[in-house]
Scaffold this motif. Structure first.
Motif, short mmCIF file in Angstrom:
data_model
loop_
_atom_site.label_atom_id
_atom_site.label_comp_id
_atom_site.label_asym_id
_atom_site.label_seq_id
_atom_site.Cartn_x
_atom_site.Cartn_y
_atom_site.Cartn_z
N ASP A 97 6.64 9.08 10.58
CA ASP A 97 5.66 9.86 9.84
C ASP A 97 4.89 8.96 8.88
O ASP A 97 5.46 8.31 8.00
N LEU A 98 3.58 8.97 9.07
CA LEU A 98 2.71 8.08 8.32
C LEU A 98 2.78 8.37 6.83
O LEU A 98 2.83 7.46 6.00
N HIS A 99 2.83 9.63 6.50
CA HIS A 99 2.83 10.02 5.10
C HIS A 99 4.13 9.62 4.42
O HIS A 99 4.14 9.07 3.31
N ASN A 100 5.24 9.86 5.09
CA ASN A 100 6.53 9.38 4.58
C ASN A 100 6.46 7.89 4.29
O ASN A 100 6.90 7.42 3.25
N GLN A 101 5.94 7.19 5.27
CA GLN A 101 5.91 5.73 5.17
C GLN A 101 5.15 5.27 3.94
O GLN A 101 5.62 4.42 3.17
N ASP A 102 3.97 5.83 3.74
CA ASP A 102 3.17 5.45 2.57
C ASP A 102 3.95 5.71 1.29
O ASP A 102 4.01 4.89 0.39
N GLU A 103 4.53 6.89 1.25
CA GLU A 103 5.27 7.30 0.07
C GLU A 103 6.43 6.35 -0.21
O GLU A 103 6.65 5.89 -1.34
N GLN A 104 7.15 6.02 0.83
CA GLN A 104 8.33 5.18 0.68
C GLN A 104 7.94 3.77 0.27
O GLN A 104 8.59 3.15 -0.58
N ILE A 105 6.88 3.27 0.83
CA ILE A 105 6.47 1.91 0.47
C ILE A 105 5.95 1.88 -0.96
O ILE A 105 6.21 0.93 -1.71
N ARG A 106 5.28 2.93 -1.35
CA ARG A 106 4.85 3.03 -2.74
C ARG A 106 6.07 2.99 -3.67
O ARG A 106 6.09 2.27 -4.67
N LEU A 107 7.07 3.75 -3.29
CA LEU A 107 8.30 3.78 -4.08
C LEU A 107 8.89 2.38 -4.19
O LEU A 107 9.33 1.96 -5.26
N LEU A 108 8.91 1.68 -3.08
CA LEU A 108 9.49 0.34 -3.07
C LEU A 108 8.69 -0.61 -3.94
O LEU A 108 9.24 -1.44 -4.66
N LEU A 109 7.38 -0.49 -3.88
CA LEU A 109 6.53 -1.37 -4.68
C LEU A 109 6.71 -1.06 -6.17
O LEU A 109 6.78 -1.97 -7.00
N ASP A 110 6.78 0.21 -6.50
CA ASP A 110 7.01 0.57 -7.90
C ASP A 110 8.30 -0.06 -8.42
O ASP A 110 8.41 -0.41 -9.59
N ARG A 111 9.25 -0.18 -7.51
CA ARG A 111 10.54 -0.75 -7.92
C ARG A 111 10.53 -2.26 -7.89
O ARG A 111 11.58 -2.90 -7.96
N MET A 112 9.37 -2.82 -7.69
CA MET A 112 9.23 -4.28 -7.74
C MET A 112 10.10 -5.01 -6.74
O MET A 112 10.70 -6.03 -7.06
N VAL A 113 10.20 -4.48 -5.53
CA VAL A 113 10.91 -5.26 -4.52
C VAL A 113 10.19 -6.59 -4.36
O VAL A 113 8.99 -6.70 -4.54
N ASP A 114 10.98 -7.61 -4.03
CA ASP A 114 10.39 -8.95 -3.89
C ASP A 114 9.67 -9.10 -2.56
O ASP A 114 8.78 -9.95 -2.43
N GLY A 115 10.06 -8.30 -1.59
CA GLY A 115 9.42 -8.40 -0.28
C GLY A 115 9.68 -7.16 0.53
O GLY A 115 10.49 -6.30 0.13
N LEU A 116 9.00 -7.09 1.66
CA LEU A 116 9.04 -5.88 2.46
C LEU A 116 9.17 -6.28 3.93
O LEU A 116 8.46 -7.17 4.40
N ILE A 117 10.07 -5.62 4.63
CA ILE A 117 10.10 -5.76 6.09
C ILE A 117 9.84 -4.38 6.66
O ILE A 117 10.53 -3.42 6.32
N VAL A 118 8.84 -4.30 7.48
CA VAL A 118 8.35 -2.99 7.89
C VAL A 118 8.15 -2.91 9.40
O VAL A 118 7.49 -3.77 9.98
N ALA A 119 8.78 -1.92 10.00
CA ALA A 119 8.41 -1.54 11.36
C ALA A 119 7.51 -0.34 11.17
O ALA A 119 7.98 0.79 11.12
N ARG A 120 6.24 -0.60 11.06
CA ARG A 120 5.34 0.43 10.58
C ARG A 120 5.02 1.47 11.64
O ARG A 120 5.15 1.23 12.83
N VAL A 121 4.59 2.62 11.19
CA VAL A 121 4.10 3.63 12.12
C VAL A 121 2.62 3.84 11.81
O VAL A 121 2.17 3.58 10.70
N GLY A 122 1.88 4.28 12.79
CA GLY A 122 0.47 4.55 12.58
C GLY A 122 -0.37 3.30 12.50
O GLY A 122 0.13 2.19 12.65
#
Lengths: 332, 332
Positions: A97-122
């Motif tokens: 779900d595209l919307h979930n994904q955006d939301e979750q990545i936003r959450l991760l960025l807010d938490r200042m993750v150092d990096g992201l590994i993403v199997a993206r959708v959409g």
DNA sequence: AAAGCTAATCTAAACGTTTCGGGATTGTCA
DNA sequence: TGACAATCCCGAAACGTTTAGATTAGCTTT
């Protein structure tokens, strides 16, 4: 830390120095502070440290479905790799779900993750918008993303499916059903290309009748297979573009009273540990899951270390057709 | 936030007020601040917030192996539940290693996770020491922990295995091999109890010859089954205490040129999505994975909310024997 | 018209670290 | 002996929030 400093009669700066071992502290002071730390049971607060340092030693990982054995394995490998490197991983499942994904990545960025590994959708548009300007390095796995400048490790999907379909054609099959996922994700798109390419290379027609779009899940595979097998001139072989859907397809075959490989040959994308244990032993295209996870972790760790702004790198790995006994020569 | 405050010509307190919506701000000011937030693209920093608030809206989750389908499913359900509740989950795999587990939990506590869900390995001693005094609520899943006062959701393992073994006995089997994990984890211990109990209830001897201890993994199951099937008077049925080991067992059966269920009946703990798709369709003890994950999430969320110091609760769920065709009546 | 209230906004301390710059102490060399 | 360097340690600011308490402005009340 303040408590430790008071109890030891020193400044917090000194405590910090011995905790991190980066400034020079006299042996006696060091011993004293360490003893107090032990007595009090002081633990450094990673959150405060993150705030000050601007780094959390945490990475974010999002996949569509963790119950898909391919992603299970990749998540497992990635988790291990980062654990070894002293990183924690925050896991999210987007559920395609595209919307979930955006939301979750936003959450991760807010938490200042150092990096992201993403199997993206959409498509890449909204994803790009979310990570734009965050300065957080991203590595894409499984699925590319046109709009995004990022490291990636992907499979040569077209080639892999080409090989698999060619194998089926070699067994004499002429009508080969294909169960796809939605085409807006790059690997699914490329897999379809491999299907078409193999048919064309063999001089066979590409009939849209034989191609059904599932939803990546078991239920979608079931429905797609049901439709395919209900065709007047039903396919003699079926290829599924992922693992959950092939399970649905096998159930459809069972429910229709058909038998694999006698009545219909089956092959699919993604290998799994039990593929060669039960009957039929499924012929699969195996992705190098370990390599995928490890390469992805390496790329990200590298960028988190010295090569902060290396140019984007894409690693393409090859799949491997594992022939078992779920595909039989076509009768007649 | 400071930037926003300056750009809008207000104090940070006002910005905080509109961001969190907890203090009253005049409509005009609110509108102005919201516009500036949009323009600047301000995102609240969750780390700073966590430091100040003492809560991270993150929970830690550790399991032995995520590739074990039981844990895959449970992790998936838990992740979904916490995602819905606005929490992130940090995932670690202990790989059945006590030292890893301690290290990982320490890491999680340093990061101020609000709660912990743990399928622990080993006994409670070191685990208790690690979480002692951290004040972080813990819920144990799958495995109990004598030393620890914590919520838990577990299965009635003894009963479940009793049912399964009794079923095999009912089919006429007298020599039933049992592949165990190491007995120091409570569910494995209880499962063994169920095995013994079923044999005794049927007046059959418990022979240590027929019990092998695997390592929870496929390789261990393979080795254990090999030993069992090489016995002079080999068992006519085998029960495996988990899923990865049954895969090893099935491979052993295959490699020995035997057939299931003709030569040896097989059943195991933990159901999986493909159990009824391939042949033989494995007879399994299904755990209510969804309920386990959801109950665990509920317990933790409840404790994170109002019921911060409710007395420890243990929820015990029942397994369900799913009879398929991997077990046949004993010949002769 | 002064005092008292209320509502809106602001000031500043605090959360637990890291780290820069500076002081104190001691030692070295001309 | 005085200047200077080296060594070790400390004070305090900063990271980006939240929030208690102070301040201000605008009304109401008598």
């Amino acid at each position: 830390m303040i408590d430790v400093a008071e109890a030891a009669g020193v400044s917090v700066a000194s405590v910090s120095a011995v905790v991190n071992g980066n400034a020079v502290v006299s042996p006696e002071l060091k011993a004293r502070i360490e003893r107090v730390i032990g007595d009090i049971g002081y633990k450094r607060n990673a959150i405060a440290r993150s705030l000050k340092m601007g780094t959390t030693h945490t990475i974010g990982l999002t996949v569509p479905h963790i119950t898909n054995p391919f992603f299970t394995d990749v998540v497992s490998v990635i988790q291990q790799a980062f654990d070894r490197a002293g990183y924690a991983v925050m896991l999210f499942c987007t559920d395609e779900d595209l919307h979930n994904q955006d939301e979750q990545i936003r959450l991760l960025l807010d938490r200042m993750v150092d990096g992201l590994i993403v199997a993206r959708v959409g498509d890449g548009a909204s994803f790009g918008k979310v990570i734009a300007g965050s300065g957080v390095p991203v590595v894409l796995i499984d699925r590319l993303c046109e709009g995004i400048e990022a490291d990636a490790v992907v499979l040569d999907n077209q080639r892999a499916v080409f090989d698999a379909i060619s194998y089926l054609i070699g067994l004499g099959h002429r009508r080969i059903g294909y169960i796809s996922g939605s085409l807006d994700t790059s690997p699914i798109h490329d897999r379809r290309l491999g299907y078409d390419q193999a048919l064309r290379a063999a001089g066979l027609p590409v009939s849209e009748d034989l191609v059904r779009t599932g939803d990546f899940r078991e239920a979608g595979g079931y429905k797609a297979a049901m439709q395919l097998l209900s065709l007047a001139d039903r396919p003699t072989a079926i290829f599924s573009a992922n693992n959950p859907m092939v399970i649905g397809a096998m159930k459809a075959i069972r429910d229709l009273g058909l038998s694999c490989p006698k009545d219909v040959s089956v092959a699919c994308f993604d290998d799994f540990p039990w593929a060669d244990v039960f009957q039929p032993q499924l012929t699969t295209v195996a992705q190098p899951v370990r390599a995928i996870g490890e390469r992805a972790a390496e790329l990200l760790l590298d960028r988190l270390g010295a090569n902060r702004n290396a140019p984007p790198r894409t690693i393409t790995l090859q799949g491997r057709l594992i022939v078992r006994n779920s595909c039989a020569p076509r009768m007649g």
